[in-house]
Design an enzyme around this catalytic site. Structure first.
Site, PDB file in Angstrom:
ATOM      1  N   TYR A 177      52.065  69.326  16.221  1.00  0.00           N
ATOM      2  CA  TYR A 177      53.080  69.881  15.193  1.00  0.00           C
ATOM      3  C   TYR A 177      53.192  68.789  14.628  1.00  0.00           C
ATOM      4  N   SER A 214      58.693  53.369  20.025  1.00  0.00           N
ATOM      5  CA  SER A 214      58.505  53.323  18.728  1.00  0.00           C
ATOM      6  C   SER A 214      58.896  54.711  17.902  1.00  0.00           C
ATOM      7  N   SER A 215      58.807  55.654  18.635  1.00  0.00           N
ATOM      8  CA  SER A 215      58.391  56.863  17.737  1.00  0.00           C
ATOM      9  C   SER A 215      59.882  57.725  17.943  1.00  0.00           C
ATOM     10  N   HIS A 238      51.818  70.331  23.025  1.00  0.00           N
ATOM     11  CA  HIS A 238      51.302  71.250  22.135  1.00  0.00           C
ATOM     12  C   HIS A 238      52.021  70.884  20.897  1.00  0.00           C
ATOM     13  N   ASP A 271      67.829  53.186   1.322  1.00  0.00           N
ATOM     14  CA  ASP A 271      67.204  51.863   2.513  1.00  0.00           C
ATOM     15  C   ASP A 271      67.316  53.609   3.415  1.00  0.00           C
ATOM     16  N   GLU A 279      53.290  67.962  19.981  1.00  0.00           N
ATOM     17  CA  GLU A 279      53.355  66.798  19.481  1.00  0.00           C
ATOM     18  C   GLU A 279      51.732  67.279  18.776  1.00  0.00           C
ATOM     19  N   ARG A 287      32.771  69.384  25.733  1.00  0.00           N
ATOM     20  CA  ARG A 287      33.149  67.849  25.609  1.00  0.00           C
ATOM     21  C   ARG A 287      33.341  66.865  26.976  1.00  0.00           C
ATOM     22  N   THR A 323      52.799  80.173  10.148  1.00  0.00           N
ATOM     23  CA  THR A 323      51.769  79.280   9.311  1.00  0.00           C
ATOM     24  C   THR A 323      50.887  80.028   8.365  1.00  0.00           C
ATOM     25  N   SER A 352      52.777  70.948   0.135  1.00  0.00           N
ATOM     26  CA  SER A 352      53.696  71.135  -1.077  1.00  0.00           C
ATOM     27  C   SER A 352      54.621  70.204  -1.700  1.00  0.00           C
ATOM     28  N   LYS A 387      53.029  80.099   5.167  1.00  0.00           N
ATOM     29  CA  LYS A 387      52.334  78.632   4.317  1.00  0.00           C
ATOM     30  C   LYS A 387      51.322  78.870   3.501  1.00  0.00           C
ATOM     31  N   HIS A 401      39.453  56.369  21.690  1.00  0.00           N
ATOM     32  CA  HIS A 401      39.603  57.230  20.880  1.00  0.00           C
ATOM     33  C   HIS A 401      40.322  57.918  20.082  1.00  0.00           C
ATOM     34  N   HIS A 424      48.041  77.619  26.584  1.00  0.00           N
ATOM     35  CA  HIS A 424      47.129  77.222  26.164  1.00  0.00           C
ATOM     36  C   HIS A 424      46.358  76.606  26.020  1.00  0.00           C
ATOM     37  N   HIS A 425      46.684  75.327  27.153  1.00  0.00           N
ATOM     38  CA  HIS A 425      45.758  74.131  26.974  1.00  0.00           C
ATOM     39  C   HIS A 425      45.536  74.228  28.568  1.00  0.00           C
ATOM     40  N   TRP A 451      42.322  61.729  26.853  1.00  0.00           N
ATOM     41  CA  TRP A 451      43.413  61.364  26.371  1.00  0.00           C
ATOM     42  C   TRP A 451      44.618  61.939  26.667  1.00  0.00           C
TER      43      TRP A 451
HETATM   44  C1  HEA Z   1      43.739  62.487  14.195  1.00  0.00           C
HETATM   45  C2  HEA Z   1      43.046  62.508  15.571  1.00  0.00           C
HETATM   46  C3  HEA Z   1      41.131  62.315  15.187  1.00  0.00           C
HETATM   47  C4  HEA Z   1      40.705  61.617  14.172  1.00  0.00           C
HETATM   48  C5  HEA Z   1      40.871  61.164  12.849  1.00  0.00           C
HETATM   49  C6  HEA Z   1      39.209  61.956  14.520  1.00  0.00           C
HETATM   50  C7  HEA Z   1      38.088  61.155  14.196  1.00  0.00           C
HETATM   51  C8  HEA Z   1      37.208  62.091  14.250  1.00  0.00           C
HETATM   52  N1  HEA Z   1      36.407  61.741  16.139  1.00  0.00           N
HETATM   53 FE1  HEA Z   1      37.329  62.405  17.340  1.00  0.00          FE
HETATM   54  N2  HEA Z   1      39.070  62.931  18.528  1.00  0.00           N
HETATM   55  C9  HEA Z   1      40.223  63.461  18.399  1.00  0.00           C
HETATM   56  C10 HEA Z   1      41.130  62.696  17.889  1.00  0.00           C
HETATM   57  C11 HEA Z   1      40.502  62.323  16.660  1.00  0.00           C
HETATM   58  N3  HEA Z   1      38.985  62.254  15.901  1.00  0.00           N
HETATM   59  C12 HEA Z   1      40.813  63.653  19.670  1.00  0.00           C
HETATM   60  C13 HEA Z   1      42.018  63.709  20.440  1.00  0.00           C
HETATM   61  C14 HEA Z   1      39.558  64.129  20.876  1.00  0.00           C
HETATM   62  C15 HEA Z   1      39.327  63.927  22.410  1.00  0.00           C
HETATM   63  C16 HEA Z   1      39.607  62.672  23.068  1.00  0.00           C
HETATM   64  C17 HEA Z   1      39.794  63.848  24.478  1.00  0.00           C
HETATM   65  O1  HEA Z   1      38.727  64.232  24.734  1.00  0.00           O
HETATM   66  O2  HEA Z   1      40.257  62.648  25.694  1.00  0.00           O
HETATM   67  C18 HEA Z   1      38.514  63.397  19.751  1.00  0.00           C
HETATM   68  C19 HEA Z   1      37.796  63.528  20.803  1.00  0.00           C
HETATM   69  C20 HEA Z   1      35.601  63.303  19.798  1.00  0.00           C
HETATM   70  C21 HEA Z   1      34.589  63.640  20.921  1.00  0.00           C
HETATM   71  C22 HEA Z   1      34.434  64.428  21.470  1.00  0.00           C
HETATM   72  C23 HEA Z   1      34.655  63.012  22.469  1.00  0.00           C
HETATM   73  C24 HEA Z   1      33.988  63.836  23.604  1.00  0.00           C
HETATM   74  O3  HEA Z   1      34.540  64.929  23.904  1.00  0.00           O
HETATM   75  O4  HEA Z   1      33.206  62.591  24.749  1.00  0.00           O
HETATM   76  C25 HEA Z   1      33.775  63.540  18.874  1.00  0.00           C
HETATM   77  C26 HEA Z   1      32.591  63.995  19.605  1.00  0.00           C
HETATM   78  O5  HEA Z   1      32.154  63.408  18.177  1.00  0.00           O
HETATM   79  C27 HEA Z   1      34.840  63.243  17.877  1.00  0.00           C
HETATM   80  C28 HEA Z   1      34.121  62.393  16.836  1.00  0.00           C
HETATM   81  C29 HEA Z   1      35.073  61.967  15.577  1.00  0.00           C
HETATM   82  C30 HEA Z   1      34.171  61.308  14.977  1.00  0.00           C
HETATM   83  C31 HEA Z   1      33.355  60.919  14.631  1.00  0.00           C
HETATM   84  C32 HEA Z   1      35.348  60.731  13.841  1.00  0.00           C
HETATM   85  C33 HEA Z   1      35.637  60.809  12.161  1.00  0.00           C
HETATM   86  O6  HEA Z   1      36.206  61.068  10.852  1.00  0.00           O
HETATM   87  C34 HEA Z   1      36.008  58.850  13.159  1.00  0.00           C
HETATM   88  C35 HEA Z   1      35.711  58.127  11.206  1.00  0.00           C
HETATM   89  C36 HEA Z   1      34.866  57.083  10.995  1.00  0.00           C
HETATM   90  C37 HEA Z   1      35.380  56.008  10.834  1.00  0.00           C
HETATM   91  C38 HEA Z   1      36.910  55.938  10.668  1.00  0.00           C
HETATM   92  C39 HEA Z   1      35.024  54.648  10.899  1.00  0.00           C
HETATM   93  C40 HEA Z   1      35.211  54.071   9.934  1.00  0.00           C
HETATM   94  C41 HEA Z   1      34.326  52.467  10.426  1.00  0.00           C
HETATM   95  C42 HEA Z   1      33.756  52.144   9.612  1.00  0.00           C
HETATM   96  C43 HEA Z   1      32.202  52.417   9.027  1.00  0.00           C
HETATM   97  C44 HEA Z   1      33.288  50.445  10.732  1.00  0.00           C
HETATM   98  C45 HEA Z   1      33.724  49.688   9.782  1.00  0.00           C
HETATM   99  C46 HEA Z   1      34.796  48.752  10.984  1.00  0.00           C
HETATM  100  C47 HEA Z   1      35.909  47.789  10.890  1.00  0.00           C
HETATM  101  C48 HEA Z   1      36.474  47.725   9.126  1.00  0.00           C
HETATM  102  C49 HEA Z   1      36.418  47.158  11.487  1.00  0.00           C
HETATM  103  N4  HEA Z   1      35.807  63.197  18.389  1.00  0.00           N
HETATM  104  C1  HEA Z   2      47.096  68.271  14.275  1.00  0.00           C
HETATM  105  C2  HEA Z   2      47.395  69.643  15.109  1.00  0.00           C
HETATM  106  C3  HEA Z   2      46.458  70.987  15.577  1.00  0.00           C
HETATM  107  C4  HEA Z   2      46.891  72.028  15.016  1.00  0.00           C
HETATM  108  C5  HEA Z   2      48.431  72.240  13.771  1.00  0.00           C
HETATM  109  C6  HEA Z   2      46.784  73.290  15.404  1.00  0.00           C
HETATM  110  C7  HEA Z   2      47.072  74.480  15.099  1.00  0.00           C
HETATM  111  C8  HEA Z   2      47.127  75.621  16.494  1.00  0.00           C
HETATM  112  N1  HEA Z   2      46.039  75.600  17.909  1.00  0.00           N
HETATM  113 FE1  HEA Z   2      44.935  73.922  18.898  1.00  0.00          FE
HETATM  114  N2  HEA Z   2      44.632  71.507  19.610  1.00  0.00           N
HETATM  115  C9  HEA Z   2      45.152  70.243  18.835  1.00  0.00           C
HETATM  116  C10 HEA Z   2      45.832  70.542  17.710  1.00  0.00           C
HETATM  117  C11 HEA Z   2      46.510  71.378  17.059  1.00  0.00           C
HETATM  118  N3  HEA Z   2      46.051  73.016  16.418  1.00  0.00           N
HETATM  119  C12 HEA Z   2      44.303  69.901  19.794  1.00  0.00           C
HETATM  120  C13 HEA Z   2      44.491  68.085  19.435  1.00  0.00           C
HETATM  121  C14 HEA Z   2      43.443  70.121  20.935  1.00  0.00           C
HETATM  122  C15 HEA Z   2      43.147  69.974  22.035  1.00  0.00           C
HETATM  123  C16 HEA Z   2      43.954  69.002  22.795  1.00  0.00           C
HETATM  124  C17 HEA Z   2      43.309  68.816  23.497  1.00  0.00           C
HETATM  125  O1  HEA Z   2      42.648  69.401  25.088  1.00  0.00           O
HETATM  126  O2  HEA Z   2      42.114  67.151  24.339  1.00  0.00           O
HETATM  127  C18 HEA Z   2      43.902  71.406  20.455  1.00  0.00           C
HETATM  128  C19 HEA Z   2      43.956  72.747  21.324  1.00  0.00           C
HETATM  129  C20 HEA Z   2      43.583  74.002  21.074  1.00  0.00           C
HETATM  130  C21 HEA Z   2      43.749  74.616  22.226  1.00  0.00           C
HETATM  131  C22 HEA Z   2      43.727  74.886  23.541  1.00  0.00           C
HETATM  132  C23 HEA Z   2      42.095  75.054  24.073  1.00  0.00           C
HETATM  133  C24 HEA Z   2      41.391  74.180  24.440  1.00  0.00           C
HETATM  134  O3  HEA Z   2      41.466  73.884  25.671  1.00  0.00           O
HETATM  135  O4  HEA Z   2      40.706  75.662  25.591  1.00  0.00           O
HETATM  136  C25 HEA Z   2      44.293  76.632  22.019  1.00  0.00           C
HETATM  137  C26 HEA Z   2      44.496  77.731  22.888  1.00  0.00           C
HETATM  138  O5  HEA Z   2      45.217  78.032  21.722  1.00  0.00           O
HETATM  139  C27 HEA Z   2      44.843  76.147  20.232  1.00  0.00           C
HETATM  140  C28 HEA Z   2      45.340  76.995  19.648  1.00  0.00           C
HETATM  141  C29 HEA Z   2      45.611  77.195  18.296  1.00  0.00           C
HETATM  142  C30 HEA Z   2      46.606  77.346  17.816  1.00  0.00           C
HETATM  143  C31 HEA Z   2      46.687  79.563  17.646  1.00  0.00           C
HETATM  144  C32 HEA Z   2      47.497  76.686  15.991  1.00  0.00           C
HETATM  145  C33 HEA Z   2      47.808  77.485  15.271  1.00  0.00           C
HETATM  146  O6  HEA Z   2      49.033  76.673  14.942  1.00  0.00           O
HETATM  147  C34 HEA Z   2      47.467  77.423  13.963  1.00  0.00           C
HETATM  148  C35 HEA Z   2      48.020  78.267  12.930  1.00  0.00           C
HETATM  149  C36 HEA Z   2      46.784  78.891  11.300  1.00  0.00           C
HETATM  150  C37 HEA Z   2      46.352  79.841  11.271  1.00  0.00           C
HETATM  151  C38 HEA Z   2      46.056  80.782  11.999  1.00  0.00           C
HETATM  152  C39 HEA Z   2      44.956  79.940  10.087  1.00  0.00           C
HETATM  153  C40 HEA Z   2      46.605  80.129   8.948  1.00  0.00           C
HETATM  154  C41 HEA Z   2      46.919  81.256   8.612  1.00  0.00           C
HETATM  155  C42 HEA Z   2      47.126  83.248   8.181  1.00  0.00           C
HETATM  156  C43 HEA Z   2      45.621  82.821   7.268  1.00  0.00           C
HETATM  157  C44 HEA Z   2      47.013  83.735   8.669  1.00  0.00           C
HETATM  158  C45 HEA Z   2      46.569  84.834   8.791  1.00  0.00           C
HETATM  159  C46 HEA Z   2      46.297  84.864   9.817  1.00  0.00           C
HETATM  160  C47 HEA Z   2      45.972  85.717  11.183  1.00  0.00           C
HETATM  161  C48 HEA Z   2      46.341  87.120  11.319  1.00  0.00           C
HETATM  162  C49 HEA Z   2      45.445  85.606  12.331  1.00  0.00           C
HETATM  163  N4  HEA Z   2      44.675  74.696  19.847  1.00  0.00           N
HETATM  164 CU   LIG Z   3      48.251  74.009  21.919  1.00  0.00          CU
END
Ligand code: HEA
Ligand code: HEA
Ligand SMILES: [Cu+2]
Ligand code: CUA
Lengths: 531, 380, 294
Positions: A262, A174-175, A258, A110, A260, A455, A333, A273, A336, A81, A307-308, A146
């Site tokens: 962003y 590819s990326s 990380h 293009d 990634e 989790r 951020t 925007s 923005k 997933h 921070h992870h 993942w």
């Molecule tokens: C962009 C990234 C993205 C998106 C969109 C989502 C979408 C969703 N994610 Fe998650 N998720 C991750 C990125 C994302 N996730 C990542 C990175 C992790 C961490 C993995 C890890 O721990 O290693 C995670 C982990 C994660 C967990 C934790 C699992 C665990 O810790 O064991 C859960 C649990 O609820 C969850 C739930 C969901 C759900 C319910 C959605 C929903 O938004 C999904 C919506 C559902 C659909 C879109 C299905 C639609 C399809 C049908 C209705 C059937 C029709 C079928 C056909 C036509 C073929 N996700």
């Molecule tokens: C699109 C993806 C995305 C984005 C944009 C971010 C944005 C941020 N993330 Fe997140 N993050 C993930 C995807 C993302 N993260 C994923 C996938 C994981 C889990 C990975 C895994 O373990 O599987 C993760 C996990 C993760 C962790 C690790 C947690 C843990 O495992 O213990 C932390 C810790 O610092 C963190 C911090 C942040 C911060 C500080 C931002 C900042 O960029 C956010 C900045 C934005 C704001 C703060 C809001 C707007 C700001 C204002 C309104 C201004 C005023 C605000 C203040 C003065 C506070 N993220």
């Molecule tokens: Cu991070």
């Protein structure tokens, strides 16, 4: 930003006016619009696939106890997933949008390297087939999350890990090729007068994203290679017995990981925007500061990876450094977010579906960002880390952030792609269903997380039962709401709808709205002049 | 206008005060825990949460204000402004200052948490797939701690108990009021030792030792879990810590030392004696289900490609010495660990006898503790 | 931005089968290599190597076909200066991504050296790691005795590595002369120095292979000898692969030069290969310093 003074596109000459037909059109194409379409469909398919896996997870977690799958399969679902959503759904969707829109937005005929463009796309289906095939090997597919932390992914993983590694390799190629193409197109193919500071923000954010991609995808390639050699060839990069360190894996992975995350949000910023000014009928507030903020976020993203890893036992000063740097990201951020809000201020807003998704994005992404700031506080992260609080955080930024922005973009540009207006009623239905269910799905995760639910657990203690049931219901509602989206898109693709004018949105700006809808197969054979 | 403002304010106060209701021990918020540090962490959490909440509310309030007022349906004409340096500088500087306000207490707390010096007691905590192992440094006491929830509860055949998945056969015991240092490591993959009530979560990295500490104020039973994905049994290796008054603790640990010493003496004594096959099978089944079934499965068939089957093929029906060897020494570079220090010789003998005779592996072999002893001494 | 705007003449190729053939090739290679690895490590028979081989064949066909098309187009004058810039920039960013790939391995080397090994030896907040888990381990670099007691010898920098460094540096210079020859229109100079460069590259590769023989046979330095051997072999190994690729590129360029291709204004392929060669050279210098000397 930019307005077109003299534009002389559509001067179709010789063989350029008809498009090739049949399957060959898609297999052999060098056309950025075709390739964009391919990317977008591919990503949608992967979204449904990855989403179905999420639904398996939610089914198992509906109540305590093991009911539907066994723990090993559950871990495979979690892993697949995550991988599929990140590399199969979100990233290709952005690349698809880049392919479609960047040439249109900068007045280029293009992408700069059209054949390589096709290559970048077609690698993906092969990569994901290989990845999925690993689930059918004896012992099953990857089950290490993942993040594939060593040594769970090396010594203790199933035999099929090599398939995961090589699939990651070609996905990365590819990326990288896609990113090079974007950079070269932007640097080299802008129409006369389209200076850097006149480029639409979508182009800017993708430009910066592309640099992030070519900087970090090779590091991912390096680290999967080390996993491969550790598992199969007896090296000990991640094994203390040979002088390595499992934590080294995490440093390398998150140096990629990380930036990634962003990579998955900067293009969203560009989309939002574009949409907010269009529907607020008011120019984007603080264009220049938006550009600088994006660049700062990208720059800072290289300094926050650990921070992870706060609980891995880093020296205190390292934890402090990474905590401070992470917190700093809130500043650009915030700029923005404030700029978007100020753009709406004293505008004349209307609320078509793209705008609805954009507004939801601003609110929900900010919630996710704020929980990110909470996670950044090291001593408290000791309590949050690896709980559903983190899961809630990243789904807020990824689903109601990245994915919502992609849907906003799809609605915004569908008329340009298909030539017809999408069905506004269904679209609004899709929006409201998604908005409500996404919050039922992810908001309560904050609570179980804080209360201590880890989790990647296939089963949990009884006190988490109620909230998990609610979350699962939200998951199914959200999942099935996406079928409405599928329906809307299919309708538009089959040209069922009111024909769209060149510029269907009153307040929209940019070169893409100067060409007819649907955009002709070849555009800007003669460059437009931008003043 | 005025009415709207008051209702908005009322709304905000309602929202802000709800989290306060969720105070500690709630099911939707972090626990205050049982130590000074965990209280500080809780307060820091609430502080950061309120700051974020206020920021969020301000941003959303402004946004919804424009959504309500500045909509085309109301016939407004859009303004033209698109830049304002003073504004940009303000909203760069103000968040920066807020962040400093959060960073200062965070830094102080972190430095305290990371300072493991001057401890009164040291415990070595070792994670392995999928149990914890505890060894007290200044005492001759060490033992394993396994999940105590029966499989029947997990698979829904039995009603689930109150501490479902949060109960172990032998909890860790520590004294209250003393600084207890944990040395955390692992035998195989990365685990993470987490007790929310202590605000202690540290990864157990194989080959390295991480340190953490706690000083518990109140006696009690504190439950935690493994917080790093460590394979299939990740959800099934809880942590239970009992904090006792120092005097009681002292009594407990002396008793434990005595008990373990007796057990070793008994073991020595029994080396010369044989157990009946039934006894061995009985004991072997118990050992198998707690120690081995997580991988090789209760039916012995393993998981193809991950954990080998021990039914009807391989070492369990093959060469006896090789069979003893893999259990005593493990198989390096795989999940099959060495059980020499984890199990008594009787238990090893029993589990081998069990594997060689259960599930239709009717080899008829009976292995005694003495055989294992001889094997280890190199006399076989 | 440059002033030359000739979109209208920007060459957008028509459909091409090569990209998807390339994707198929990569798919086969990845699938085959993965299965081969699994089968090899389980010592069982299988189809992996055949799929891998098929992938390599398809890849070769693709490269010949794709570059063939491109050479034809280029010589037919379909390309303009803007396209040339696109290719150049594309190549440069590709090289940048390669730099980042090597950075991952250098990062592993630095981490192992400055952090992991000292920690295992008890440095920093890790006294207990050393006392409890690895009481006999001493942190020294090169790591000739690993924590679990595997012994090996380090590869000195004098001798072969030094000679190889000199060879590779010279080859960069000779390639530069060849390039100058091309710029001046002096074909003879171009040919002589190009062939010389290729020869030096091949000598380098042979010596490198010989160095591996020494490592395995005489020093007991193998891929399994712990983190020192790991970083040594993966860094020099990936570098060697890149030299091989660079040499192949130069050989293709040599054929084209002898066939009369390239001139002052039309030399992208040549320039790109040359950049690649210089890049590989720079990587080696970093390697020589960080892997061998320090
Ligand atoms: C962009 C990234 C993205 C998106 C969109 C989502 C979408 C969703 N994610 Fe998650 N998720 C991750 C990125 C994302 N996730 C990542 C990175 C992790 C961490 C993995 C890890 O721990 O290693 C995670 C982990 C994660 C967990 C934790 C699992 C665990 O810790 O064991 C859960 C649990 O609820 C969850 C739930 C969901 C759900 C319910 C959605 C929903 O938004 C999904 C919506 C559902 C659909 C879109 C299905 C639609 C399809 C049908 C209705 C059937 C029709 C079928 C056909 C036509 C073929 N996700
Ligand atoms: C699109 C993806 C995305 C984005 C944009 C971010 C944005 C941020 N993330 Fe997140 N993050 C993930 C995807 C993302 N993260 C994923 C996938 C994981 C889990 C990975 C895994 O373990 O599987 C993760 C996990 C993760 C962790 C690790 C947690 C843990 O495992 O213990 C932390 C810790 O610092 C963190 C911090 C942040 C911060 C500080 C931002 C900042 O960029 C956010 C900045 C934005 C704001 C703060 C809001 C707007 C700001 C204002 C309104 C201004 C005023 C605000 C203040 C003065 C506070 N993220
Ligand atoms: Cu991070
Ligand atoms: Cu041990 Cu998770």
């Amino acid at each position: 930003m930019s307005t077109v003074v003299a534009d002389s596109h559509d001067a179709h000459d010789e063989h350029h006016d008809h498009k090739p037909t049949g399957i060959k059109r898609w297999l052999f194409t060098t056309n950025h619009k075709d390739i964009g379409t391919l990317y977008l469909w591919f990503s949608f398919a992967m979204f449904l696939l990855g989403g179905s896996m999420a639904l398996v997870i939610r089914m198992e977690l509906f109540q305590p106890g093991m009911q539907v799958v066994d723990p090993h399969f559950f871990n495979q679902m979690t892993t697949m997933h995550g991988v599929i959503m990140v590399f199969g759904a979100v990233m290709p969707a952005f690349t698809g949008l880049a392919n479609w829109m960047i040439p249109l937005m900068i007045g280029a005929p293009d992408m700069a390297l059209p054949r390589m463009n096709n290559w970048s796309f077609w690698i993906l289906p092969f990569a994901f087939l290989i990845l999925l095939s690993s689930m059918f090997m004896p012992g099953g597919g990857p089950a290490f999350g993942w993040t594939f932390y060593a040594p769970l992914s090396t010594t203790y993983s199933t035999d099929s890990t090599a398939l995961f590694v090589f699939a990651m390799h070609i996905m990365g190629m590819s990326s990288i090729m896609g990113a090079i193409n974007v950079i070269v197109t932007i640097m080299n193919m802008r129409a006369p007068g389209m200076t850097y500071m006149k480029m639409p923000l979508f182009v800017w954010t993708w430009f910066i994203t592309a640099f992030l991609l070519i900087a970090v995808m090779p590091v991912l390639a390096g680290v999967v290679t080390m996993v491969l050699t550790d598992k199969y060839f007896g090296t000990s990069f991640f094994d203390a017995a040979g002088g390595g360190d499992p934590v080294l894996f995490q440093h390398l992975f998150w140096f990629f990981g990380h930036p990634e995350v962003y990579i998955m949000i900067l293009p969203s910023f560009g989309i939002i925007s574009a949409i907010i000014p269009a529907f607020a009928r008011k120019p984007l507030f603080g264009y220049a500061s938006m550009v600088y903020a994006t660049a700062s976020i990208a720059g800072l993203s290289f300094l926050v990876w650990a921070h992870h890893m706060f609980t891995t036992g880093m020296p205190t000063f390292a934890s402090l450094f990474f905590m401070y740097m992470t917190m700093l990201i809130a500043v650009p951020t915030g700029v923005k977010v404030f700029n978007w809000v100020t753009t709406m201020w004293k505008g004349a807003m209307t609320f078509e579906t793209p705008m609805l998704f954009a507004l939801a994005f601003v609110v929900l992404f900010t919630i996710g960002g704020l929980s990110g700031i909470m996670l950044a506080i090291t001593p408290v992260d000791y309590q949050y880390h690896d709980t559903y609080f983190v899961v809630a955080h990243f789904h807020y930024v990824l689903v109601s952030g990245a994915v919502f922005s992609i849907m906003a973009a799809a609605y915004y540009w569908l008329p340009k792609w298909s030539g017809v207006m999408y069905d506004e009623f269904l679209a609004k239905l899709h929006f409201w269903c998604s908005l409500v269910s996404v919050n039922i799905l992810f908001f309560p995760m904050h609570f179980v997380g804080l209360a201590g639910m880890p989790r990647r657990y296939p089963d949990y203690a009884l006190q988490f039962a109620d909230i998990n049931a609610i979350v699962s219901v939200g998951g199914f509602l959200f999942g099935f709401s996406q079928l409405i989206f599928l329906w809307v898109v299919i309708k538009a693709a089959r040209k069922q709808g009111v024909p769209a004018p060149a510029k269907p949105w009153e307040g929209a700006e940019g070169l893409e709205w100067e060409v007819p809808s649907p955009a002709p197969y070849h555009t800007f054979d003669t460059p437009p002049k931008v003043s | 206008m005025k009415a709207r403002l008051t209702s908005l304010l009322a709304g905000i106060t309602a929202l802000v005060s709800t989290p306060a209701l969720m105070a500690s021990e709630s099911q939707i918020n972090m626990t205050r825990g049982a130590t000074d540090i965990s209280n500080r962490v809780y307060e820091l959490h609430m502080l950061v949460f309120y700051i974020c909440l206020v920021i969020g509310l301000i941003v959303f309030a402004v946004m919804f204000w424009s959504i309500l007022r500045h909509r085309k349906a109301r016939g407004v004409t859009p303004a033209k402004f698109h830049d304002n340096l003073a504004l940009e500088i303000t909203w760069t500087v103000v968040p920066f200052l807020i962040l400093i306000g959060m960073a200062v207490p965070a830094t102080i707390t972190l430095i305290k948490m990371d300072d493991t010096s001057d401890s009164d007691l040291t415990v070595l905590v070792t994670g392995s797939q999928w149990r914890w192992h505890y060894a007290y440094h200044d005492y001759d006491v060490e033992f394993q701690s396994n999940l105590a929830t029966p499989r029947g509860q997990i698979y829904g055949r039995l009603p689930r108990g109150e501490n479902y998945l949060l109960e172990v056969d032998r909890p860790l015991v520590i004294p209250t009021g003393k600084k207890v240092r944990f040395l955390i490591t692992s035998d195989d993959v990365i685990h993470s030792w987490w007790v929310p009530a202590f605000a202690v979560k540290k990864d157990a990295n194989p080959g390295y030792i991480n340190e953490a500490w706690t000083r518990v104020n109140e006696p009690g039973i504190y439950r935690g879990v493994c917080a790093e994905l460590c394979g299939q049994g990740h959800a099934f290796m809880p942590v239970v810590v009992i904090a006792k008054e120092p005097a009681e603790f002292e009594e407990w640990i002396r008793g434990e030392e005595q008990r373990l010493a007796d057990q070793r003496a008994e073991e020595e004594r029994l080396l010369g004696m044989s157990m009946s096959k039934d006894e061995l099978m009985q004991m072997g089944e118990n050992v198998y289900l707690t120690q081995c079934a997580a991988c090789h499965q209760p039916n012995g068939r393993g998981i193809p490609g991950v954990f080998p089957s021990v039914v009807g093929q391989g070492l369990a029906v093959g060469d006896l010495d090789a069979h003893i060897d893999i259990i005593v020494h493990g198989s390096s570079g795989t999940a099959m660990q060495a059980y020499r220090n984890q199990l008594s010789m009787r238990e090893i003998a029993a589990v081998i006898t069990y594997q060689r005779n259960a599930w239709g592996n009717d080899t008829g072999d009976v292995v005694q503790a003495a055989d294992i002893h001889n094997f280890i001494q190199g006399n076989r | 931005m440059s002033t030359k705007h000739d979109n209208s003449k920007y060459y957008v190729p028509d459909q091409s089968i090569w990209p998807i053939v390339g994707a198929l090739a990569l798919g086969l290679i990845a699938f085959g290599a993965a299965h081969y690895t699994i089968e090899w490590s389980n010592q069982e028979a299988g189809f992996g190597h055949w799929v891998l081989l098929a992938g390599l064949v398809v890849l070769t066909i693709m490269l010949v076909g794709w570059f063939g098309d491109q050479i034809r187009e280029s010589r037919a004058g379909l390309y303009n200066a803007q396209l040339g810039r696109s290719y150049r920039q594309g190549m440069l960013w590709f090289i940048f991504s390669e730099v980042m790939f090597f950075l991952a391995f250098f990062g592993a080397l630095f981490y192992a050296r400055m952090i992991a090994v000292p920690w295992l030896g008890g440095a920093g907040n890790n006294e207990m790691t050393n006392q409890v888990l690895w009481p006999t381990f001493e942190a020294i670099w090169p790591l000739v005795t690993t924590p679990d007691g595997t012994e090996t010898q380090a590869m000195g920098w004098l001798g072969l590595p030094l000679i190889n460094t000199i060879i590779l540096v010279i080859s960069s210079v000779t390639l530069h002369f060849a390039h100058v020859g091309l710029e001046e229109g002096n074909r003879r100079k171009l040919k002589v120095w190009l062939v010389g460069t290729i020869a030096l590259g091949l000598i380098f590769l042979s010596l490198q292979a010989y160095e591996y023989v020494i490592a395995y046979r005489d020093l007991g330095l193998t891929l399994q000898s712990g983190i020192y051997g790991n970083t040594f072999f993966l860094l020099t190994g990936f570098h060697g692969l890149h030299v091989t690729l660079g040499a192949i590129l130069l050989i293709v360029m040599a054929f084209r030069v002898f066939a009369g291709h390239f001139d002052k204004d039309n030399q992208f392929a040549f320039a790109a290969s040359a950049w690649y060669w210089h890049f590989v050279d720079v990587v080696w210098i970093c390697l020589f310093v960080f892997v061998y000397i320090l």
